[in-house]
Design an enzyme around this catalytic site. Structure first.
Site, PDB file in Angstrom:
ATOM      1  N   LYS A 189       0.804  -1.220   0.000  1.00  0.00           N
ATOM      2  CA  LYS A 189       0.000   0.000   0.000  1.00  0.00           C
ATOM      3  C   LYS A 189       0.841   1.278   0.000  1.00  0.00           C
ATOM      4  O   LYS A 189       0.303   2.353  -0.238  1.00  0.00           O
ATOM      5  CB  LYS A 189      -0.964   0.000   1.189  1.00  0.00           C
ATOM      6  CG  LYS A 189      -2.007  -1.109   1.107  1.00  0.00           C
ATOM      7  CD  LYS A 189      -3.029  -0.860   0.028  1.00  0.00           C
ATOM      8  CE  LYS A 189      -4.042  -1.974  -0.065  1.00  0.00           C
ATOM      9  NZ  LYS A 189      -5.069  -1.739  -1.079  1.00  0.00           N
TER      10      LYS A 189
HETATM   11  C1  LIG Z   1      -3.048  -7.169   3.500  1.00  0.00           C
HETATM   12  C2  LIG Z   1      -3.670  -6.896   2.179  1.00  0.00           C
HETATM   13  N1  LIG Z   1      -3.716  -7.832   1.261  1.00  0.00           N
HETATM   14  C3  LIG Z   1      -4.277  -7.624   0.054  1.00  0.00           C
HETATM   15  C4  LIG Z   1      -4.864  -6.480  -0.275  1.00  0.00           C
HETATM   16  C5  LIG Z   1      -5.545  -6.335  -1.626  1.00  0.00           C
HETATM   17  O1  LIG Z   1      -4.995  -5.438  -2.522  1.00  0.00           O
HETATM   18  P1  LIG Z   1      -5.920  -4.452  -3.316  1.00  0.00           P
HETATM   19  O2  LIG Z   1      -6.614  -3.553  -2.328  1.00  0.00           O
HETATM   20  O3  LIG Z   1      -4.996  -3.713  -4.229  1.00  0.00           O
HETATM   21  O4  LIG Z   1      -6.921  -5.267  -4.104  1.00  0.00           O
HETATM   22  C6  LIG Z   1      -4.850  -5.516   0.693  1.00  0.00           C
HETATM   23  C7  LIG Z   1      -5.562  -4.318   0.463  1.00  0.00           C
HETATM   24  O5  LIG Z   1      -6.223  -3.778   1.313  1.00  0.00           O
HETATM   25  C8  LIG Z   1      -4.230  -5.725   1.938  1.00  0.00           C
HETATM   26  O6  LIG Z   1      -4.200  -4.788   2.900  1.00  0.00           O
END
Ligand SMILES: Cc1ncc(COP(=O)(O)O)c(C=O)c1O
Length: 457
Positions: free
Chosen positions: A44
């Site tokens: 992120k």
């Molecule tokens: C720990 C974690 N894994 C996976 C994701 C998924 O990614 P995206 O939000 O880009 O779909 C997030 C997003 O919030 C996350 O915080």
């Protein structure tokens, strides 16, 4: 001298690392893109800087401004790091079910954290969504990034994650797998990779209790698919603007338990101390790879974050046992009920157009008290013998009407890992049965009688 001007300049360019042990028996090369190498320990960080810089370019955020987001974890950290580098203030609203640790982490990087009650609807003025929105309206020069619908999110991955994967694999990547939360990571990088080679297959990992897989496969937003689950970061009960379903070729659903157990294996067998959704991504991606990959194929799996945030959960043996994730035998679950059935047992259903009289005959012949009602492939309602009886006494002529006229809403779906005590708390006078999808996506019904016989052992 070799140095960076600011910590945010170290975001991105994370390594690709081959998975060696958990991939036994699978053809092709499986590479993990380990996103905890980012300074905030998660994928992120990439969207934090991009959303802020795009807001600056659009004139939404000016010097001395405030960034406000409803976030409990990775996105907050990502935003906070860029805010520090650029001199912005951060206010994050979180729900009170979040651990004190997570709140402390955000405060450690200078953010103001406002704790809001969990047990209120999203539209309630006290919810963390509403508080964030209100503060955004009240505070001048404030910016509400909204990672779900802000397309700078997917753009960050189109500009960084995608090109990194393409160049690190020298264009040899054939499969890209990633958990889907806001959809930014899968769709941004997935779009870039398909533009380089349209044959790249994008595999999205979803959770049980989330709407994505069914929506992709049927176009139906099915509220019955929504139920609480534990895995953090992936799966949704909304359709974020960053999810472009045309870019995701397949969805695989992974249970909380399978994800938790795989995450622990990644730490112990691969030396990758990663977060819970990393286990989901690897478990789901390998399920796909086992069936579809050839020796010359190369799959890249995104591992979004670090294990420290999950020390008190999946890395804690007591917590794992309490949730039935370690010794499943001691904690019978919906999975045990489903597995104890004959493989050939099919879910009995009645169609909406069937006459009530015929439905009654079927219930009597099969010796059952309730049955799901379908319209084609869709489960659209439910029928119970007590409801039919009441109606027949009041209006005997209803026996010639279609079932659709007296059906109730569909039975609720639950996850395979729910233990018997949870299942029994969900069955009552109003909800006579539950539905559960097995690993092969077949639907099963669980009734009070099933619970009783499972408890009797
Ligand atoms: C720990 C974690 N894994 C996976 C994701 C998924 O990614 P995206 O939000 O880009 O779909 C997030 C997003 O919030 C996350 O915080």
């Amino acid at each position: 001298m070799q140095y960076y001007n600011s910590i945010v300049d170290t975001i991105g360019d994370t390594p690709l690392v081959k998975l060696n042990k958990v991939t036994k028996g699978i053809k092709g090369t499986i590479l993990a893109k380990v996103e905890y190498f980012n300074p905030g320990n998660s994928v992120k960080d990439r969207i934090g800087i991009k959303m802020i810089e795009d807001a600056e370019k659009a004139g939404i955020l000016r010097p001395g401004g405030t960034i406000i987001e409803g976030t409990s974890g990775n996105t907050g950290m990502g935003l906070a790091l860029t805010a520090i580098a650029k001199g912005y203030k951060c206010i994050f609203t979180v729900s009170d079910k979040q651990s004190q640790e997570k709140i402390n982490i955000l405060r450690a990087v200078g953010a103001e954290v406002i704790v809001c009650p969990t047990n209120v609807a999203p539209e309630d003025p006290r919810s963390y969504y509403s508080v964030a929105r209100r503060l955004n309206q009240e505070i001048p020069n404030s910016f509400y990034p909204n990672q779900y619908d802000n397309l700078s999110n997917a753009a960050a991955h189109y500009e960084t994650t995608g090109p990194e994967i393409w160049s690190q694999t020298e264009g040899k990547v054939t499969h890209y797998a990633c958990g889907v939360g806001t959809g930014g990571t899968i769709c941004g990088a997935g779009k870039y990779l398909k533009e380089q080679n349209p044959n790249v297959v994008n595999v999205g990992i979803d959770t049980y209790g989330s709407v994505f897989k069914k929506y992709k496969e049927t176009g139906v937003f099915d509220e019955n698919e929504i139920y609480p689950y534990l895995t953090e970061g992936i799966g949704e009960d909304i359709l974020p603007k960053n999810v472009d379903f045309s870019l995701i070729d397949h969805f695989i659903k992974v249970t909380d338990k399978d994800a938790a157990v795989m995450t622990r294996r990644l730490a112990r067998e691969e030396g990758m101390f990663v977060g819970w959704s990393c286990g989901s991504a690897v478990y789901g991606a390998l399920e796909y790879a086992r069936e579809h990959m050839k020796e010359e194929d190369v799959m890249v799996i995104i591992l979004p974050d670090h294990g420290t945030r999950y020390l008190n959960k999946i890395y804690n043996d007591t917590w794992m046992k309490d949730h039935g994730f370690l010794e499943a035998r001691d904690f019978a679950t919906a999975r045990d009920i489903v597995h104890s059935r004959n493989i050939s047992d099919r879910l009995l259903t009645v169609d909406t157009v069937m006459k009530v009289n015929d439905a009654v005959r079927l219930l009597t012949k099969e010796g059952i008290s309730q049955i799901p009602v379908t319209d084609g492939e869709q489960i659209v309602g439910s029928l119970t013998d007590s409801k039919i009886l009441g109606q027949l006494i009041e209006k005997p002529e209803i026996r010639d009407s279609p079932v659709s006229e007296l059906m109730d809403p569909p039975f609720k779906f639950v996850g395979l890992d729910n233990t018997l005590d949870v299942l029994s708390s969900l069955i009552d006078k109003e909800n006579k049965a539950l539905l559960v999808r097995d690993e092969l996506n077949r639907v099963h019904i669980i009734t009070q009688a099933d619970l009783l016989s499972a408890m009797a052992g």
